[in-house]
Design a protein around this motif. Structure first.
Motif, mmCIF file in Angstrom:
data_model
loop_
_atom_site.group_PDB
_atom_site.id
_atom_site.type_symbol
_atom_site.label_atom_id
_atom_site.label_comp_id
_atom_site.label_asym_id
_atom_site.label_seq_id
_atom_site.Cartn_x
_atom_site.Cartn_y
_atom_site.Cartn_z
ATOM 1 N N ILE A 136 -3.541 -8.746 12.519
ATOM 2 C CA ILE A 136 -2.397 -8.809 13.436
ATOM 3 C C ILE A 136 -2.585 -7.729 14.503
ATOM 4 O O ILE A 136 -3.423 -6.835 14.347
ATOM 5 N N LEU A 159 0.841 -1.216 0.000
ATOM 6 C CA LEU A 159 0.000 0.000 0.000
ATOM 7 C C LEU A 159 0.870 1.258 0.000
ATOM 8 O O LEU A 159 0.589 2.218 -0.723
ATOM 9 N N CYS A 198 -3.021 0.782 12.846
ATOM 10 C CA CYS A 198 -2.568 1.043 11.479
ATOM 11 C C CYS A 198 -3.433 2.089 10.775
ATOM 12 O O CYS A 198 -4.664 2.082 10.890
ATOM 13 N N PHE A 235 -0.903 -5.199 15.152
ATOM 14 C CA PHE A 235 -0.625 -3.859 14.632
ATOM 15 C C PHE A 235 -1.842 -3.214 13.948
ATOM 16 O O PHE A 235 -1.953 -1.985 13.894
ATOM 17 N N TYR A 289 -4.123 2.132 7.782
ATOM 18 C CA TYR A 289 -4.923 1.486 6.737
ATOM 19 C C TYR A 289 -6.055 0.631 7.313
ATOM 20 O O TYR A 289 -6.664 -0.139 6.589
HETATM 21 S S1 SF4 Z 1 -4.635 -2.790 8.775
HETATM 22 FE FE1 SF4 Z 1 -2.479 -2.309 8.387
HETATM 23 S S2 SF4 Z 1 -1.374 -3.871 9.520
HETATM 24 FE FE2 SF4 Z 1 -3.476 -4.615 9.283
HETATM 25 S S3 SF4 Z 1 -3.485 -5.831 7.385
HETATM 26 FE FE3 SF4 Z 1 -4.036 -3.735 6.838
HETATM 27 S S4 SF4 Z 1 -2.127 -2.758 6.235
HETATM 28 FE FE4 SF4 Z 1 -1.596 -4.579 7.415
#
Ligand code: SF4
Length: 169
Positions: free
Chosen positions: A153, A24, A159, A155, A161
Protein backbone atom coordinates in the motif's frame (compact mmCIF):
# COMPACT_ATOMS: atom_id res chain seq x y z
CA UNK A 1 -16.77 -9.23 33.34
CA UNK A 2 -14.40 -11.08 30.98
CA UNK A 3 -10.98 -9.57 30.35
CA UNK A 4 -10.95 -7.35 27.28
CA UNK A 5 -7.69 -6.56 25.59
CA UNK A 6 -7.14 -2.79 25.93
CA UNK A 7 -7.23 -0.81 22.70
CA UNK A 8 -5.49 2.52 22.18
CA UNK A 9 -6.10 5.43 19.84
CA UNK A 10 -2.95 4.39 17.96
CA UNK A 11 -4.40 0.91 17.36
CA UNK A 12 -7.48 2.51 15.85
CA UNK A 13 -5.39 4.79 13.68
CA UNK A 14 -3.35 1.92 12.21
CA UNK A 15 -6.34 -0.38 11.86
CA UNK A 16 -7.65 1.78 9.03
CA UNK A 17 -4.26 1.77 7.31
CA UNK A 18 -2.77 -1.71 7.67
CA UNK A 19 -4.10 -4.66 9.66
CA UNK A 20 -0.73 -6.38 9.52
CA UNK A 21 0.79 -3.39 11.31
CA UNK A 22 -1.85 -3.71 14.04
CA UNK A 23 -0.77 -7.31 14.59
CA UNK A 24 2.94 -6.40 14.64
CA UNK A 25 2.38 -3.60 17.15
CA UNK A 26 0.11 -5.72 19.35
CA UNK A 27 2.80 -8.39 19.41
CA UNK A 28 5.40 -5.77 20.25
CA UNK A 29 7.53 -6.64 17.29
CA UNK A 30 10.16 -3.90 17.26
CA UNK A 31 10.44 -2.14 13.93
CA UNK A 32 13.80 -1.75 12.24
CA UNK A 33 15.84 0.28 14.72
CA UNK A 34 18.54 1.08 12.17
CA UNK A 35 16.16 2.86 9.92
CA UNK A 36 16.07 6.19 11.69
CA UNK A 37 14.20 8.02 9.00
CA UNK A 38 11.28 5.65 9.19
CA UNK A 39 10.63 5.13 12.87
CA UNK A 40 7.10 5.34 14.17
CA UNK A 41 7.65 8.32 16.46
CA UNK A 42 9.07 10.35 13.67
CA UNK A 43 6.34 9.34 11.28
CA UNK A 44 3.68 10.28 13.80
CA UNK A 45 5.20 13.66 14.52
CA UNK A 46 5.42 14.34 10.80
CA UNK A 47 1.87 13.29 10.18
CA UNK A 48 0.42 15.02 13.17
CA UNK A 49 0.86 18.74 13.15
CA UNK A 50 3.58 19.89 15.52
CA UNK A 51 2.09 19.42 18.96
CA UNK A 52 2.59 22.47 21.12
CA UNK A 53 2.10 23.56 24.68
CA UNK A 54 -1.61 24.02 24.10
CA UNK A 55 -2.28 20.30 24.12
CA UNK A 56 -4.70 19.18 26.78
CA UNK A 57 -5.05 15.92 28.70
CA UNK A 58 -8.43 14.58 29.71
CA UNK A 59 -7.95 11.26 31.50
CA UNK A 60 -5.52 9.39 29.26
CA UNK A 61 -6.57 11.30 26.16
CA UNK A 62 -4.32 14.06 24.87
CA UNK A 63 -5.80 16.46 22.33
CA UNK A 64 -4.53 19.60 20.66
CA UNK A 65 -7.44 21.92 21.34
CA UNK A 66 -10.43 22.18 23.60
CA UNK A 67 -13.11 24.84 23.26
CA UNK A 68 -16.78 25.37 23.97
CA UNK A 69 -19.46 25.95 21.38
CA UNK A 70 -23.07 26.54 22.38
CA UNK A 71 -22.34 25.02 25.74
CA UNK A 72 -20.82 21.87 24.22
CA UNK A 73 -17.22 20.79 24.53
CA UNK A 74 -15.37 20.61 21.22
CA UNK A 75 -12.09 18.73 21.09
CA UNK A 76 -9.79 19.38 18.17
CA UNK A 77 -6.91 17.58 16.57
CA UNK A 78 -4.58 19.50 14.28
CA UNK A 79 -3.15 17.45 11.41
CA UNK A 80 -0.68 18.20 8.73
CA UNK A 81 -2.44 16.32 5.97
CA UNK A 82 -5.84 14.82 5.28
CA UNK A 83 -4.36 11.81 3.50
CA UNK A 84 -5.28 9.43 6.32
CA UNK A 85 -8.69 10.94 6.94
CA UNK A 86 -10.51 7.72 7.88
CA UNK A 87 -7.87 6.87 10.49
CA UNK A 88 -7.97 10.40 11.90
CA UNK A 89 -11.77 10.42 12.08
CA UNK A 90 -12.03 7.05 13.76
CA UNK A 91 -9.30 7.87 16.26
CA UNK A 92 -11.10 11.08 17.19
CA UNK A 93 -14.34 9.16 17.44
CA UNK A 94 -12.59 6.78 19.82
CA UNK A 95 -11.65 9.79 21.98
CA UNK A 96 -15.23 11.07 21.88
CA UNK A 97 -16.49 7.66 22.90
CA UNK A 98 -13.98 7.41 25.75
CA UNK A 99 -15.06 10.85 27.00
CA UNK A 100 -18.68 9.79 26.77
CA UNK A 101 -17.94 6.84 29.01
CA UNK A 102 -16.58 9.40 31.49
CA UNK A 103 -19.87 11.30 31.25
CA UNK A 104 -18.55 14.04 28.94
CA UNK A 105 -20.48 14.60 25.71
CA UNK A 106 -18.20 16.29 23.24
CA UNK A 107 -17.95 16.98 19.55
CA UNK A 108 -14.72 16.63 17.57
CA UNK A 109 -13.02 18.54 14.82
CA UNK A 110 -10.03 17.77 12.67
CA UNK A 111 -8.11 20.81 11.54
CA UNK A 112 -5.82 20.82 8.52
CA UNK A 113 -4.31 24.33 8.55
CA UNK A 114 -2.03 23.73 5.58
CA UNK A 115 -5.00 22.63 3.48
CA UNK A 116 -7.37 25.20 5.02
CA UNK A 117 -9.73 22.37 5.79
CA UNK A 118 -11.85 21.37 8.77
CA UNK A 119 -13.86 18.19 9.36
CA UNK A 120 -16.38 17.72 12.10
CA UNK A 121 -16.64 14.36 13.86
CA UNK A 122 -19.73 13.56 15.87
CA UNK A 123 -20.53 10.64 18.11
CA UNK A 124 -23.63 8.86 16.83
CA UNK A 125 -25.01 5.42 17.62
CA UNK A 126 -24.09 4.32 14.09
CA UNK A 127 -20.52 5.62 14.39
CA UNK A 128 -20.24 3.93 17.78
CA UNK A 129 -21.26 0.60 16.19
CA UNK A 130 -18.58 1.02 13.54
CA UNK A 131 -16.00 1.78 16.23
CA UNK A 132 -17.13 -1.25 18.22
CA UNK A 133 -16.74 -3.51 15.18
CA UNK A 134 -13.25 -2.12 14.56
CA UNK A 135 -12.26 -2.73 18.20
CA UNK A 136 -13.55 -6.30 18.07
CA UNK A 137 -11.66 -6.85 14.85
CA UNK A 138 -8.44 -5.43 16.35
CA UNK A 139 -8.78 -7.97 19.18
CA UNK A 140 -9.41 -10.74 16.64
CA UNK A 141 -6.32 -9.71 14.63
CA UNK A 142 -4.19 -9.55 17.79
CA UNK A 143 -5.22 -13.14 18.67
CA UNK A 144 -4.15 -14.49 15.26
CA UNK A 145 -1.13 -16.83 15.57
CA UNK A 146 0.58 -15.22 12.57
CA UNK A 147 0.21 -11.72 11.11
CA UNK A 148 -2.03 -11.00 8.13
CA UNK A 149 -0.09 -11.18 4.85
CA UNK A 150 1.75 -8.08 3.66
CA UNK A 151 -0.14 -6.03 1.14
CA UNK A 152 1.64 -3.33 -0.78
CA UNK A 153 0.00 0.00 0.00
CA UNK A 154 1.06 3.61 -0.29
CA UNK A 155 1.87 3.72 3.42
CA UNK A 156 4.52 0.93 3.16
CA UNK A 157 7.05 3.47 1.89
CA UNK A 158 6.91 5.32 5.21
CA UNK A 159 6.29 2.37 7.47
CA UNK A 160 8.71 1.38 10.21
CA UNK A 161 8.08 -2.28 9.31
CA UNK A 162 9.03 -1.83 5.69
CA UNK A 163 12.22 -3.91 5.96
CA UNK A 164 10.41 -6.56 7.95
CA UNK A 165 7.63 -6.94 5.40
CA UNK A 166 9.51 -6.43 2.16
CA UNK A 167 13.13 -7.42 2.90
CA UNK A 168 13.25 -9.90 0.03
CA UNK A 169 12.27 -7.39 -2.63
S1 SF4 B 1 5.27 -2.25 5.49
FE1 SF4 B 1 3.89 -1.50 7.10
S2 SF4 B 1 2.12 -0.76 5.97
FE2 SF4 B 1 3.24 -2.11 4.58
S3 SF4 B 1 2.36 -4.17 4.87
FE3 SF4 B 1 4.08 -3.98 6.28
S4 SF4 B 1 3.20 -3.30 8.21
FE4 SF4 B 1 1.71 -2.86 6.61
Amino acid sequence: MDYQMPITGTDIWYYYICKREVWLMKHQIAPDQEDESLDIGRFISETYYQRNKKEISIGNIVVDRVRQEDGQLVIGEVKKSSRYMKSAKMQLLYYLDTLRQMGIEAKGELLFPEERKKETVEWTEEAKQELKRAMEDIRRIARMPVPPASEKIHFCGKCAYREYCWAEE
